[in-house]
Design a protein around this motif. Structure first.
Motif, short mmCIF file in Angstrom:
data_model
loop_
_atom_site.label_atom_id
_atom_site.label_comp_id
_atom_site.label_asym_id
_atom_site.label_seq_id
_atom_site.Cartn_x
_atom_site.Cartn_y
_atom_site.Cartn_z
N GLY A 85 0.80 -1.22 0.00
CA GLY A 85 0.00 0.00 0.00
C GLY A 85 0.83 1.26 0.00
N HIS A 86 2.15 1.12 0.11
CA HIS A 86 3.04 2.29 0.11
C HIS A 86 3.44 2.66 -1.32
CE1 HIS A 86 3.67 2.81 4.43
NE2 HIS A 86 3.74 1.50 4.54
N ARG A 87 3.66 3.95 -1.53
CA ARG A 87 4.10 4.44 -2.84
C ARG A 87 5.62 4.46 -2.96
NH1 ARG A 87 0.34 7.91 -1.03
NH2 ARG A 87 1.92 9.52 -0.63
N GLY A 88 6.33 4.29 -1.84
CA GLY A 88 7.79 4.24 -1.85
C GLY A 88 8.27 2.99 -1.13
N ASN A 89 9.57 2.78 -1.13
CA ASN A 89 10.14 1.59 -0.49
C ASN A 89 9.81 1.55 0.99
OD1 ASN A 89 11.36 0.68 -2.87
ND2 ASN A 89 13.18 1.92 -2.52
N VAL A 90 9.45 0.37 1.49
CA VAL A 90 9.22 0.17 2.92
C VAL A 90 10.58 0.08 3.61
CG1 VAL A 90 8.20 -1.33 4.66
CG2 VAL A 90 7.04 -1.00 2.48
N LEU A 91 10.74 0.83 4.71
CA LEU A 91 12.03 0.88 5.41
C LEU A 91 12.03 0.13 6.74
CD1 LEU A 91 13.07 4.61 4.77
CD2 LEU A 91 13.63 2.57 3.44
N ASP A 92 10.87 -0.02 7.38
CA ASP A 92 10.84 -0.71 8.67
C ASP A 92 9.44 -1.27 8.91
OD1 ASP A 92 11.81 -1.70 11.05
OD2 ASP A 92 11.56 0.18 12.17
N ILE A 93 9.38 -2.42 9.58
CA ILE A 93 8.11 -3.05 9.96
C ILE A 93 8.23 -3.55 11.39
CG2 ILE A 93 7.23 -3.72 7.68
CD1 ILE A 93 8.59 -6.40 7.98
N LYS A 94 7.12 -3.44 12.15
CA LYS A 94 7.11 -3.91 13.54
C LYS A 94 5.72 -4.46 13.87
CE LYS A 94 11.31 -2.71 14.67
NZ LYS A 94 11.64 -1.35 15.03
N TRP A 95 5.68 -5.65 14.49
CA TRP A 95 4.42 -6.22 14.96
C TRP A 95 3.99 -5.55 16.25
CZ3 TRP A 95 1.48 -9.20 12.03
CH2 TRP A 95 2.05 -10.00 11.02
N ASN A 96 2.69 -5.38 16.40
CA ASN A 96 2.13 -4.89 17.65
C ASN A 96 2.38 -5.94 18.74
OD1 ASN A 96 0.46 -4.08 19.80
ND2 ASN A 96 -1.11 -3.28 18.44
N PRO A 97 3.03 -5.59 19.86
CA PRO A 97 3.34 -6.61 20.88
C PRO A 97 2.12 -7.18 21.57
CG PRO A 97 3.89 -4.40 21.68
CD PRO A 97 3.54 -4.26 20.23
N PHE A 98 0.94 -6.52 21.43
CA PHE A 98 -0.27 -6.97 22.11
C PHE A 98 -1.33 -7.50 21.15
CE2 PHE A 98 1.42 -3.19 24.43
CZ PHE A 98 2.11 -3.91 25.39
N ASN A 99 -1.02 -7.57 19.89
CA ASN A 99 -1.97 -8.06 18.89
C ASN A 99 -1.17 -8.69 17.76
OD1 ASN A 99 -3.97 -8.59 17.07
ND2 ASN A 99 -4.71 -6.49 16.90
N ASP A 100 -1.19 -10.02 17.70
CA ASP A 100 -0.40 -10.73 16.70
C ASP A 100 -0.93 -10.58 15.28
OD1 ASP A 100 1.35 -11.58 18.62
OD2 ASP A 100 0.38 -13.52 18.93
N TYR A 101 -2.06 -9.89 15.11
CA TYR A 101 -2.64 -9.69 13.78
C TYR A 101 -2.53 -8.24 13.33
CZ TYR A 101 -4.63 -14.25 14.83
OH TYR A 101 -4.79 -15.58 15.16
N CYS A 102 -1.69 -7.47 14.00
CA CYS A 102 -1.55 -6.04 13.68
C CYS A 102 -0.07 -5.73 13.47
CB CYS A 102 -2.13 -5.20 14.82
SG CYS A 102 -1.98 -3.42 14.57
N ILE A 103 0.26 -5.10 12.36
CA ILE A 103 1.64 -4.76 12.03
C ILE A 103 1.69 -3.35 11.47
CG2 ILE A 103 1.49 -5.77 9.69
CD1 ILE A 103 4.43 -6.62 10.03
N ALA A 104 2.76 -2.62 11.82
CA ALA A 104 2.96 -1.26 11.33
C ALA A 104 4.14 -1.24 10.37
CB ALA A 104 3.21 -0.30 12.49
N SER A 105 4.06 -0.37 9.38
CA SER A 105 5.14 -0.23 8.39
C SER A 105 5.36 1.25 8.10
CB SER A 105 4.80 -0.97 7.10
OG SER A 105 3.63 -0.43 6.50
#
Length: 527
Positions: A85-105
């Protein structure tokens, strides 16, 4: 007559982790054929939790990352659906420590996006995020979740700002962070929290190490050492020590240890080698072990940290011919305690398009649970809500035991509260997401009459969806690869349902004991 000790005899330091060794997974247990990104950013490019493995991939015309089931090892389909969904290169990703189905990029397009991963994994390309955070003016290079507060996300970019985001709101696009920290004069290279999230340490391209209060952004300490150029920083749990990795004035790779209350001079500086790759430090607060993995190296050094001199005790080194570009780390609740595994890495090997699992194991003869190497550890339940943390409250993490049968139940209800309440407006037009939540709640519902349970079984079959598509409408597998994917999904579902049954059995036993205790107390009071 007094007997004096012989001073010439060498003094050995006993440690239960002296003989920890690294065990690499077999080729069948690795992830093969993954197009790992060629970006030169000094990030890990990989994030892991007990359910999923996410890795940033190489692509053209935007930024994508891949989300795989942890158990889906072997050859990865080159056409596997991705999160794009990003228009540029993804630089970092991290999972939510309290929800295994949620990730930020975060990406070069100056945005941060938070994604909901369906319970059965990514079966078709995801392009619509749960939240989009717009506030930075230049590319965002680093993100971190708060360790104890739910839905609090930190991001930093090439505009030298650190922004704090509260995801507990109904809007899908958030343009105003709750706080902006402007203490830096150059690009922030790393961020690290202490155990309860009341302190934030950063390293910057201006060679300074800063310790600040994360809510207000007020600067507490600042270190500037001419003999040490820090690139990564870690707050070592509750030891009141900071560790930085970087280079010396002679460009040797170096680590430095700092007193958290006095950053004027480092307590210790140690040169490692003359290689040029960045050093990635990883710390396990439960075992007080420090792991150092160099970018482009195949080896991993590990040490034991103490609060007294000489502070750092070298243990040994894992050696491999496969160089790592980045490293993902499995949370403690995802480790295999039956094999005495105390840490697990996921190595990104670009030269072979391979992700290799590497387990750090304490050799023990007994096959029973080893309580001395598995103390209570941080679980997957938040200690605070976002509003409580923003109001000034600090709390340590909610601890859990890793002993089989006593684990904290996976927080499906919390997930449904945290995501369902925030997305009512959006989900009213999104039937698949509603059906997924209905399925999860149905799995956790109590048993009613036989007639009611049969109706729920029919509903479960109808609402068993993945990525918005009914599994009953899927065509039969045409190729061996499709058959393998379906097999892995079924195995994952069976494993998850077994865990739910085990957790229910444990809960039933707990309730029976509580009832028994209440009856005993009532009988004693009657006498």
């Amino acid at each position: 007559m007094t007997v004096s000790k012989m001073t010439w005899r060498p003094q050995y330091r006993s440690s239960k982790f002296r003989h920890v060794f690294g065990k690499a997974a077999t080729k069948e247990s690795c992830y093969d054929g993954v197009p790992i990104t060629c970006n030169v950013q000094d990030n890990n490019f990989c994030a892991v939790n007990p359910l999923f493995l996410a890795v940033i991939t190489e692509c053209a015309g935007g930024g994508t990352f891949l989300v795989l089931s942890v158990h889906h090892t072997g050859k990865v389909d080159p056409h596997h659906p991705r999160v794009s969904g990003h228009r540029g290169n993804v630089l970092d990703i991290k999972w939510n420590p309290f929800n295994d189905y949620c990730i930020a990029s975060c990406s070069e397009d100056a945005t941060v996006k938070v994604w909901e991963i369906p319970p059965h994994g990514v079966l078709k390309t995801l392009s619509v995020p749960w939240k989009e955070l717009q506030g930075h003016s230049r590319r965002v290079n680093l993100i971190e979740w708060h360790p104890t507060a739910n839905n609090i996300l930190f991001s930093t970019a090439y505009d030298y700002q650190i922004m704090i985001w509260n995801l507990d709101c109904a809007e899908p696009v958030i343009k105003n962070p709750v706080r902006t920290i402007s203490n830096h004069t150059d690009v922030v290279l790393s961020m690290s929290f202490n155990t309860d999230g009341s302190l934030l340490a950063t390293t910057c391209k201006d060679r300074k190490v800063r310790l600040m209060e994360p809510r207000s952004g007020s600067l507490l300490q600042e270190a500037s050492c001419k003999t040490h150029k820090a690139s990564k920083v870690l707050i070592l749990g509750n030891l009141k020590l900071l560790l930085t990795s970087g280079t010396s004035c002679y460009n040797d790779r170096q680590i430095a240890l700092w007193d958290q209350d006095d950053l004027s001079v480092p307590l210790l500086e140690e040169n490692l080698d003359g290689s040029s790759g960045a050093l990635f430090p990883f710390y396990d607060p439960d075992t007080h072990m420090l792991y150092l993995a160099g970018k482009g190296d195949g080896n991993i050094r590990y040490y034991e940290i103490s609060s007294e001199k000489p502070y750092i005790h070298y243990l040994t080194e894992y050696r491999s011919n496969l160089p790592q570009k980045g490293m993902g780390v499995m949370p403690k609740r995802g480790l295999d305690v039956s094999s005495c595994e105390v840490f697990r890495f996921y190595k990104l090997v670009t030269v072979k398009s391979l992700i290799e699992s590497l387990s750090m194991i304490v050799p023990r003869r007994s096959e029973s649970y080893q309580e001395d190497i598995y103390p209570m550890t941080a679980g997957n339940m938040p200690a605070l809500t976002a509003e409580e943390w923003l109001s000034g409250i600090n709390k340590g993490p909610v601890l859990m035991s890793l002993k089989p049968g006593s684990q904290v139940a996976e927080s499906y209800t919390e997930m449904s509260k945290g995501l369902g309440n925030l997305l009512d407006a959006r989900r009213s037009a999104n039937t698949p997401s509603k059906l997924q939540l209905a399925y999860i709640k149905d799995q956790l519902g109590t048993k009613d009459s036989k007639e009611g349970s049969s109706h729920r079984a029919d509903d479960r079959i109808q609402t068993h969806v993945s990525n918005g598509e009914d599994l009953a409408l899927f065509s039969p597998p045409r190729t061996e690869n499709e058959l393998r994917i379906k097999f892995h999904k079924q195995q994952e579902e069976i494993r998850r349902l077994r865990e739910l049954l085990n957790q229910r059995d444990v809960r039933i036993k707990q309730l029976e004991l509580e009832i028994k205790n209440i009856k005993n107390s009532q009988s004693q009071s009657s006498f």
